[in-house]
Every structure is written in structure tokens, then in C-alpha cells.
Design a protein around this motif. Structure first.
Motif, mmCIF file in Angstrom:
data_model
loop_
_atom_site.group_PDB
_atom_site.id
_atom_site.type_symbol
_atom_site.label_atom_id
_atom_site.label_comp_id
_atom_site.label_asym_id
_atom_site.label_seq_id
_atom_site.Cartn_x
_atom_site.Cartn_y
_atom_site.Cartn_z
ATOM 1 N N ARG A 130 5.046 -9.083 7.953
ATOM 2 C CA ARG A 130 4.355 -10.301 7.475
ATOM 3 C C ARG A 130 4.640 -10.560 6.007
ATOM 4 O O ARG A 130 4.770 -11.708 5.577
ATOM 5 N N LYS A 131 4.751 -9.492 5.212
ATOM 6 C CA LYS A 131 4.998 -9.631 3.780
ATOM 7 C C LYS A 131 6.477 -9.843 3.451
ATOM 8 O O LYS A 131 6.826 -10.068 2.288
ATOM 9 N N ASP A 147 5.407 10.313 7.282
ATOM 10 C CA ASP A 147 4.069 10.898 7.234
ATOM 11 C C ASP A 147 2.966 9.851 7.280
ATOM 12 O O ASP A 147 1.842 10.097 6.835
ATOM 13 N N VAL A 148 3.292 8.661 7.812
ATOM 14 C CA VAL A 148 2.250 7.665 8.072
ATOM 15 C C VAL A 148 1.670 7.974 9.451
ATOM 16 O O VAL A 148 2.422 8.117 10.417
ATOM 17 N N PRO A 149 0.358 8.109 9.575
ATOM 18 C CA PRO A 149 -0.240 8.469 10.871
ATOM 19 C C PRO A 149 0.168 7.501 11.977
ATOM 20 O O PRO A 149 0.306 6.296 11.747
ATOM 21 N N VAL A 150 0.356 8.049 13.174
ATOM 22 C CA VAL A 150 0.722 7.218 14.328
ATOM 23 C C VAL A 150 -0.323 6.132 14.556
ATOM 24 O O VAL A 150 0.006 4.998 14.931
ATOM 25 N N SER A 151 -1.576 6.444 14.304
ATOM 26 C CA SER A 151 -2.650 5.469 14.510
ATOM 27 C C SER A 151 -2.555 4.278 13.563
ATOM 28 O O SER A 151 -3.162 3.238 13.804
ATOM 29 N N LYS A 152 -1.789 4.437 12.481
ATOM 30 C CA LYS A 152 -1.676 3.387 11.472
ATOM 31 C C LYS A 152 -0.307 2.707 11.456
ATOM 32 O O LYS A 152 -0.148 1.647 10.855
ATOM 33 N N ILE A 153 0.702 3.318 12.087
ATOM 34 C CA ILE A 153 2.080 2.894 11.858
ATOM 35 C C ILE A 153 2.354 1.465 12.316
ATOM 36 O O ILE A 153 3.063 0.709 11.644
ATOM 37 N N TYR A 154 1.776 1.033 13.448
ATOM 38 C CA TYR A 154 2.043 -0.330 13.918
ATOM 39 C C TYR A 154 1.403 -1.369 12.987
ATOM 40 O O TYR A 154 1.982 -2.429 12.722
ATOM 41 N N GLU A 155 0.220 -1.051 12.495
ATOM 42 C CA GLU A 155 -0.430 -1.952 11.530
ATOM 43 C C GLU A 155 0.384 -2.033 10.247
ATOM 44 O O GLU A 155 0.593 -3.123 9.693
ATOM 45 N N VAL A 156 0.880 -0.874 9.785
ATOM 46 C CA VAL A 156 1.672 -0.829 8.550
ATOM 47 C C VAL A 156 2.967 -1.621 8.707
ATOM 48 O O VAL A 156 3.333 -2.441 7.842
ATOM 49 N N LEU A 157 3.675 -1.397 9.812
ATOM 50 C CA LEU A 157 4.933 -2.119 10.037
ATOM 51 C C LEU A 157 4.695 -3.613 10.220
ATOM 52 O O LEU A 157 5.491 -4.449 9.755
ATOM 53 N N THR A 195 0.845 -1.197 0.000
ATOM 54 C CA THR A 195 0.000 0.000 0.000
ATOM 55 C C THR A 195 0.878 1.243 0.000
ATOM 56 O O THR A 195 2.102 1.173 0.200
ATOM 57 N N ASP A 196 0.265 2.390 -0.193
ATOM 58 C CA ASP A 196 1.021 3.641 -0.202
ATOM 59 C C ASP A 196 1.712 3.869 1.144
ATOM 60 O O ASP A 196 2.882 4.280 1.195
ATOM 61 N N TYR A 197 0.994 3.621 2.236
ATOM 62 C CA TYR A 197 1.595 3.767 3.565
ATOM 63 C C TYR A 197 2.775 2.805 3.742
ATOM 64 O O TYR A 197 3.817 3.164 4.318
ATOM 65 N N GLU A 198 2.614 1.571 3.276
ATOM 66 C CA GLU A 198 3.685 0.574 3.421
ATOM 67 C C GLU A 198 4.914 0.972 2.613
ATOM 68 O O GLU A 198 6.049 0.775 3.057
ATOM 69 N N ILE A 199 4.697 1.521 1.426
ATOM 70 C CA ILE A 199 5.818 1.992 0.609
ATOM 71 C C ILE A 199 6.567 3.111 1.326
ATOM 72 O O ILE A 199 7.807 3.108 1.412
ATOM 73 N N LYS A 200 5.831 4.063 1.866
ATOM 74 C CA LYS A 200 6.454 5.185 2.572
ATOM 75 C C LYS A 200 7.265 4.692 3.771
ATOM 76 O O LYS A 200 8.398 5.138 4.008
ATOM 77 N N VAL A 208 10.511 2.612 2.525
ATOM 78 C CA VAL A 208 11.551 3.487 1.980
ATOM 79 C C VAL A 208 12.182 4.321 3.085
ATOM 80 O O VAL A 208 13.403 4.556 3.098
ATOM 81 N N THR A 209 11.390 4.753 4.040
ATOM 82 C CA THR A 209 11.930 5.498 5.186
ATOM 83 C C THR A 209 12.905 4.635 5.976
ATOM 84 O O THR A 209 13.980 5.100 6.391
ATOM 85 N N LEU A 210 12.575 3.358 6.172
ATOM 86 C CA LEU A 210 13.474 2.458 6.894
ATOM 87 C C LEU A 210 14.748 2.180 6.109
ATOM 88 O O LEU A 210 15.808 1.951 6.698
ATOM 89 N N LEU A 211 14.658 2.171 4.778
ATOM 90 C CA LEU A 211 15.878 2.011 3.982
ATOM 91 C C LEU A 211 16.862 3.139 4.274
ATOM 92 O O LEU A 211 18.077 2.926 4.341
ATOM 93 N N ALA A 212 16.317 4.344 4.449
ATOM 94 C CA ALA A 212 17.170 5.504 4.716
ATOM 95 C C ALA A 212 17.545 5.619 6.186
ATOM 96 O O ALA A 212 18.606 6.165 6.522
ATOM 97 N N HIS A 213 16.675 5.097 7.082
ATOM 98 C CA HIS A 213 16.914 5.233 8.520
ATOM 99 C C HIS A 213 16.611 3.903 9.214
ATOM 100 O O HIS A 213 15.595 3.773 9.904
ATOM 101 N N PRO A 214 17.470 2.903 9.054
ATOM 102 C CA PRO A 214 17.199 1.595 9.661
ATOM 103 C C PRO A 214 17.371 1.619 11.176
ATOM 104 O O PRO A 214 18.127 2.440 11.719
#
Length: 259
Positions: A62-63, A47-57, A21-26, A29-35
Motif C-alpha cells: 500500500r505504501k 524474523d517478522v512473526p508469521v502472524s504479522k507478515i501478511y499485514e506487514v507485506l 515500522t521496524d517490521y516493515e523495514i525488516k 530489506v529482506t526482499l531486496l536480498a531475496h526477491p
């Protein structure tokens, strides 16, 4: 500019096609730059909302794109793109194989019951990948003899049929291939290890003849939308004519020079 904003639109579309998803891509890529950062830092930098970040990560982990270090607080690390893509490829191939086995076991008996009554002698095949798939299917059925003519326009897709040629080679079937003389040496080396190879100039068409019983004739591209076209047939007369023409071309062609 954030790391995610530096990614091209083409890369973004490819990652979306691969299931992110767009959030997952963001976030990735952010982790690639800041592991090795915390979820809150990923949220801030991507810029992924805090309310969504744990679900996204969690979805990224999982993927197979991200891994987490179970510490306090949890830190997240990206897997390298090559590792993530290799794992994705293996997972997709396994899923495709399972789907293929299920569908073939259930649908092929239905198709085969009606095949004789309803199947036409000649099929028109459209599109590069549909043609390659049909060629591979025909090659996989070969028992005794495979004859192939590869025109210059298809030199770039030779590698796609190498696995099928390897399987035919292992059965002991006779394999002869005609190619244009301007193909690169790497492809020539691959083909010559799997078949008797001859080179011929001024080839405008191509095709595959499997056991002299089915034939695929490559027609080139349509003038309207440049779509690749081919004919498949198991008509005995057409297959016999194609084989005789191949034999004529074969005798008029040059054996591959020895290195």
C-alpha cells in the motif's frame, strides 16, 4: 547475519521517519536480498512473526515499497529504492499541497484581518530552513525588482531558491544577484541564466530585497548554538537603506566573466 541486520542504524531511522515500522523495514530489506519469495520465507528470513507478515507485506504494498505477484502461492517483490522514494515524494508533495491549500484558505483570512494591527515591523527568523522558506516566500511576491546578496556561507543552499528565481524570471521582473567569487561554476551557471550576476570578494553578510518594500538580512549564526539567524522587515526606511547599500556593493563588484 540477516540482510535486515546489515542495514545501518542511520538508514533504519531514515526509513522510520519516512513512515515504515521496524517490521516493515525488516521485510523490505529482506526482499531486496531475496526477491520473489513467499510470505512465509520473508517471515523466516526477517524474523517478522508469521502472524504479522501478511499485514506487514500488505502495508508495504500500500505504501509503494513492495508489489505482489498474484499466483499460487503469492510471491512478493521489492520495488527499487529509487522508484519507491520517487513515488513517496510525489505522494507527500500531493498531500502537502492539499493540506496547504486547505489551511491557507481557512487561516490566511484570519491572519490578514489582524495583520495590520498586530504585526511588528521586524521579525527575527531562526534556523536554516525557516530562513530559506521566508526568502522563498518574499521572492514569490516580487513584481518588479529582486536584489539578492548570497554570502559564501550560503553557497551550498543556492539550489533551494532556484525554483523561486525561475518563477520571478518568468514574470519579467528585474533580478540582480551578488555572489562571492569562490562559488562553484555549476551554481554560477544556474544563477546567471536567471539573473544579472556580479561577483564580489570579502562578503560577510547577505540578504534579499523585494520590490524595495521588504528585506531579509542574514545575520550569520549565533555564538551559543550555531543557529542561523536573519531579520525580516517591511519597514520602508530599512528597505530603502538596504537597497542603497546593495547599489553601492553592485557598482563596486565585477560582472560575471563571459565563458
Amino acid at each position: 547475519m540477516s540482510a535486515a541486520e546489515q542495514v545501518s542504524e542511520k538508514t533504519r531511522r531514515i526509513l522510520q521517519d519516512l513512515g515504515l515500522t521496524d517490521y516493515e523495514i525488516k521485510a523490505y530489506v529482506t526482499l531486496l536480498a531475496h526477491p520473489g519469495v513467499q510470505a512465509s520465507e520473508v517471515s523466516k528470513d526477517s524474523d517478522v512473526p508469521v502472524s504479522k507478515i501478511y499485514e506487514v507485506l500488505g502495508n508495504l504494498e500500500r505504501k509503494g515499497w513492495v508489489e505482489s505477484q498474484h499466483s499460487r502461492p503469492t510471491r512478493y517483490f521489492p520495488k527499487s529504492p529509487s522508484t519507491a522514494l520517487q513515488a513517496l515524494r510525489m505522494r507527500m508533495e500531493a498531500e502537502l499541497k492539499a493540506s496547504e491549500d486547505h489551511l491557507l484558505s481557512e487561516l490566511m483570512p484570519i491572519y490578514e484581518m489582524k495583520e495590520i494591527q498586530e504585526r511588528p515591523d521586524i521579525w527575527i527568523i531562526r534556523g536554516d530552513y525557516n530562513i530559506i522558506a521566508k526568502i522563498t516566500e518574499s521572492i514569490d511576491r516580487v513584481k518588479k525588482e529582486l536584489l539578492v546578496v548570497i554570502p559564501p556561507a550560503l553557497n551550498s543552499v543556492v539550489d533551494l531558491v532556484i525554483p523561486a528565481l525561475t518563477n520571478v524570471k518568468s514574470t519579467g521582473a528585474n533580478v540582480r544577484i551578488l555572489m562571492s567569487g569562490d562559488v562553484n561554476e555549476r551554481s554560477i551557471a544556474k544563477i546567471s541564466s536567471l539573473a544579472e550576476l556580479r561577483l564580489r570578494e570579502n562578503m560577510f553578510g547577505g540578504g534579499v530585497i523585494a520590490d524595495a518594500t521588504e528585506v531579509i538580512l542574514l545575520l550569520g549564526r549565533s555564538s551559543e548554538n550555531r543557529e542561523a539567524l536573519a531579520i525580516w522587515s517591511d519597514h520602508a526606511g530599512l528597505a530603502s537603506f538596504a537597497k542603497n547599500y546593495f547599489e553601492f556593493l553592485w557598482t563596486e563588484s565585477q560582472p560575471k566573466p563571459r565563458p
